[in-house]
Scaffold this motif. Structure first.
Motif, PDB file in Angstrom:
ATOM      1  N   SER A 216       0.919  -1.138  -0.143  1.00 31.02           N
ATOM      2  CA  SER A 216       0.081   0.071  -0.100  1.00 31.02           C
ATOM      3  C   SER A 216       1.082   1.305  -0.134  1.00 31.02           C
ATOM      4  CB  SER A 216      -0.763   0.120   1.395  1.00 31.02           C
ATOM      5  OG  SER A 216      -1.936  -1.105   1.104  1.00 31.02           O
ATOM      6  N   VAL A 217       0.424   2.430  -0.279  1.00 35.79           N
ATOM      7  CA  VAL A 217       1.088   3.554  -0.476  1.00 35.79           C
ATOM      8  C   VAL A 217       0.287   4.828   0.033  1.00 35.79           C
ATOM      9  CG1 VAL A 217       0.652   3.882  -2.956  1.00 35.79           C
ATOM     10  CG2 VAL A 217       2.416   4.865  -1.998  1.00 35.79           C
ATOM     11  N   VAL A 218       1.312   5.550   0.675  1.00 34.67           N
ATOM     12  CA  VAL A 218       0.644   6.941   1.213  1.00 34.67           C
ATOM     13  C   VAL A 218       1.756   8.018   0.654  1.00 34.67           C
ATOM     14  CG1 VAL A 218      -0.085   8.212   3.202  1.00 34.67           C
ATOM     15  CG2 VAL A 218      -0.183   5.951   3.371  1.00 34.67           C
ATOM     16  N   GLY A 219       1.051   8.932   0.009  1.00 35.63           N
ATOM     17  CA  GLY A 219       1.792  10.115  -0.607  1.00 35.63           C
ATOM     18  C   GLY A 219       1.133  11.450  -0.208  1.00 35.63           C
ATOM     19  N   ILE A 220       2.210  12.325   0.193  1.00 36.85           N
ATOM     20  CA  ILE A 220       1.765  13.662   0.412  1.00 36.85           C
ATOM     21  C   ILE A 220       2.253  14.597  -0.527  1.00 36.85           C
ATOM     22  CG2 ILE A 220       2.371  15.497   2.324  1.00 36.85           C
ATOM     23  CD1 ILE A 220       3.048  13.668   4.368  1.00 36.85           C
TER      24      ILE A 220
ATOM     25  N   LYS B  57      -3.577  -0.474  -1.810  1.00 39.99           N
ATOM     26  CA  LYS B  57      -4.311   0.594  -1.491  1.00 39.99           C
ATOM     27  C   LYS B  57      -3.620   1.791  -1.372  1.00 39.99           C
ATOM     28  CE  LYS B  57      -7.463  -1.750   2.123  1.00 39.99           C
ATOM     29  NZ  LYS B  57      -7.838  -1.618   3.556  1.00 39.99           N
ATOM     30  N   VAL B  58      -4.250   2.801  -1.628  1.00 37.06           N
ATOM     31  CA  VAL B  58      -3.738   4.171  -1.911  1.00 37.06           C
ATOM     32  C   VAL B  58      -4.253   5.135  -0.932  1.00 37.06           C
ATOM     33  CG1 VAL B  58      -3.216   6.028  -3.807  1.00 37.06           C
ATOM     34  CG2 VAL B  58      -3.477   3.550  -4.521  1.00 37.06           C
ATOM     35  N   VAL B  59      -3.366   6.164  -0.587  1.00 39.13           N
ATOM     36  CA  VAL B  59      -3.709   7.276   0.416  1.00 39.13           C
ATOM     37  C   VAL B  59      -3.063   8.509  -0.336  1.00 39.13           C
ATOM     38  CG1 VAL B  59      -3.917   8.306   2.636  1.00 39.13           C
ATOM     39  CG2 VAL B  59      -3.854   5.754   2.554  1.00 39.13           C
ATOM     40  N   LEU B  60      -3.977   9.510  -0.575  1.00 36.83           N
ATOM     41  CA  LEU B  60      -3.369  10.670  -1.198  1.00 36.83           C
ATOM     42  C   LEU B  60      -3.810  11.850  -0.210  1.00 36.83           C
ATOM     43  CD1 LEU B  60      -4.909  10.123  -4.710  1.00 36.83           C
ATOM     44  CD2 LEU B  60      -2.541   9.570  -3.934  1.00 36.83           C
ATOM     45  N   CYS B  61      -2.703  12.519   0.204  1.00 38.68           N
ATOM     46  CA  CYS B  61      -2.893  13.522   1.090  1.00 38.68           C
ATOM     47  C   CYS B  61      -2.626  15.027   0.314  1.00 38.68           C
ATOM     48  CB  CYS B  61      -1.813  13.618   2.290  1.00 38.68           C
ATOM     49  SG  CYS B  61      -2.014  11.977   3.226  1.00 38.68           S
ATOM     50  N   CYS B  62      -3.561  15.833   0.396  1.00 38.69           N
ATOM     51  CA  CYS B  62      -3.463  17.072  -0.325  1.00 38.69           C
ATOM     52  C   CYS B  62      -2.494  17.080  -1.568  1.00 38.69           C
ATOM     53  CB  CYS B  62      -2.853  18.070   0.818  1.00 38.69           C
ATOM     54  SG  CYS B  62      -3.832  18.258   2.373  1.00 38.69           S
ATOM     55  N   ALA B  63      -2.936  16.018  -2.280  1.00 40.91           N
ATOM     56  CA  ALA B  63      -2.153  15.821  -3.817  1.00 40.91           C
ATOM     57  C   ALA B  63      -3.138  16.389  -4.750  1.00 40.91           C
ATOM     58  CB  ALA B  63      -1.783  14.452  -3.678  1.00 40.91           C
TER      59      ALA B  63
END
Length: 315
Positions: A119-123, A143-149
């Protein structure tokens, strides 16, 4: 002044100790063709744990942006924290500057460390790379988490006044500040509640340690994000996706969060964190971790909120 202690360099050393104490080690990998990537990797990865990739944004190196998340995440995951190209100790001789190239290099890096799926989290900028990684290698990203991207912004948005800046050149000058005043401007844009006092000596020290290398290359990364960007060219990733956004983000306005949610549809969940700006990972660390935990650990699929904004707000 010669002989003075650098607070920035001292903090950087403290982060290195913190990363090591969390069970990670520094590793540099030669990917060939003049590309070197540095990554913090598990000292002893465990087959019983899932893998998690953390991708940083513009600014300081990966340690500064992910340090506070490591203790709880490393208990649950084999965590990998790379420096993207032209940040920290990662660089390339290639003229490529697209997020797609960054993503391919990250994929090669993971392969070199025998990471098959993650899984990946990117800011912010890391979110652009995370999105591209998921699009190019769907079988390897869970899974993907995109933070303010702001991956769904378009080139015309800049001309139409969506952003606080008027040009790519102006954005680059703020994101890579070379004067204390430019750094103050960046802090005011990134934080909902910026520090009222920012002594010039500390700002100058930070610039000297963190903002003087690869200036041209980083500018080219920003230019590559903007050039010919259209929503119609953005693929729809298929992985369950969590979108986290600061309510008062001035770097990538919240309209881009809703646009991304519409683009991905029912496959994505949008969480808006109140009283947070672009640097939501710094301003609202506990709240952000709570949502990471809920999405990555507690749930197998995203719980999509059914309301007028296609998202939910969190105090």
């Amino acid at each position: 002044m010669a002989g003075c202690i650098s607070f920035t360099a001292t903090r950087d050393r403290c982060f290195r100790f913190s990363f090591s104490n969390a069970g990670l080690k520094s590793a540099t990998t030669d990917l060939g063709q003049g590309t070197i990537m540095h990554c913090w990797v598990p000292k002893a990865p465990k087959d019983s744990k899932p893998n998690l990739l953390l991708l940083h944004g513009f600014g300081a190196n990966a340690m500064w942006q992910w340090n506070d998340f490591l203790p709880p995440l490393t208990r649950r995951f084999n965590v990998y924290v790379p420096d993207l190209l032209f940040f920290g100790d990662s660089h390339t001789a290639s003229p490529e500057r697209s997020e797609a190239f960054q993503a391919r290099c990250v994929a090669d890096l993971l392969q070199a460390h025998n990471v098959r799926t993650t899984s990946v989290v990117g800011i912010s900028y890391g979110g652009f790379v995370a999105y591209s990684l998921a699009a190019q290698f769907p079988e390897r990203v869970e899974k993907v988490v995109l933070c303010c991207a702001g991956v769904c912004f378009e080139e015309k948005d800049l001309d139409e006044g969506m952003f606080q800046v008027k040009s790519v050149e102006e954005a680059a000058n703020i994101l890579m500040p070379q004067t204390p005043e430019k750094l103050r401007q960046l802090v005011r844009l990134a934080f909902a509640k910026p520090a009222k006092t920012m002594p010039t000596c500390f700002l100058t020290d930070y610039i000297n340690v963190m903002c003087t290398e690869n200036i041209q290359e980083r500018k080219e990364l920003i230019e590559a994000l903007h050039k010919d960007r259209k929503l119609s060219n953005l693929p729809k990733i298929t992985q369950p996706t969590l979108i986290i956004w600061g309510e008062k983000d001035l770097v990538f306005p919240i309209e881009l969060a809703h646009r991304l949610k519409r683009h991905l549809g029912e496959n994505a969940e949008l969480v808006v964190i109140n009283n947070a700006g672009h640097a939501v990972n710094v301003e609202k660390t506990k709240e952000m971790y709570k949502h990471l935990k809920s999405f990555l650990i507690d749930c197998t699929t995203p719980t999509v909120q059914k309301n007028h904004s296609n998202g939910r707000q969190v105090d």
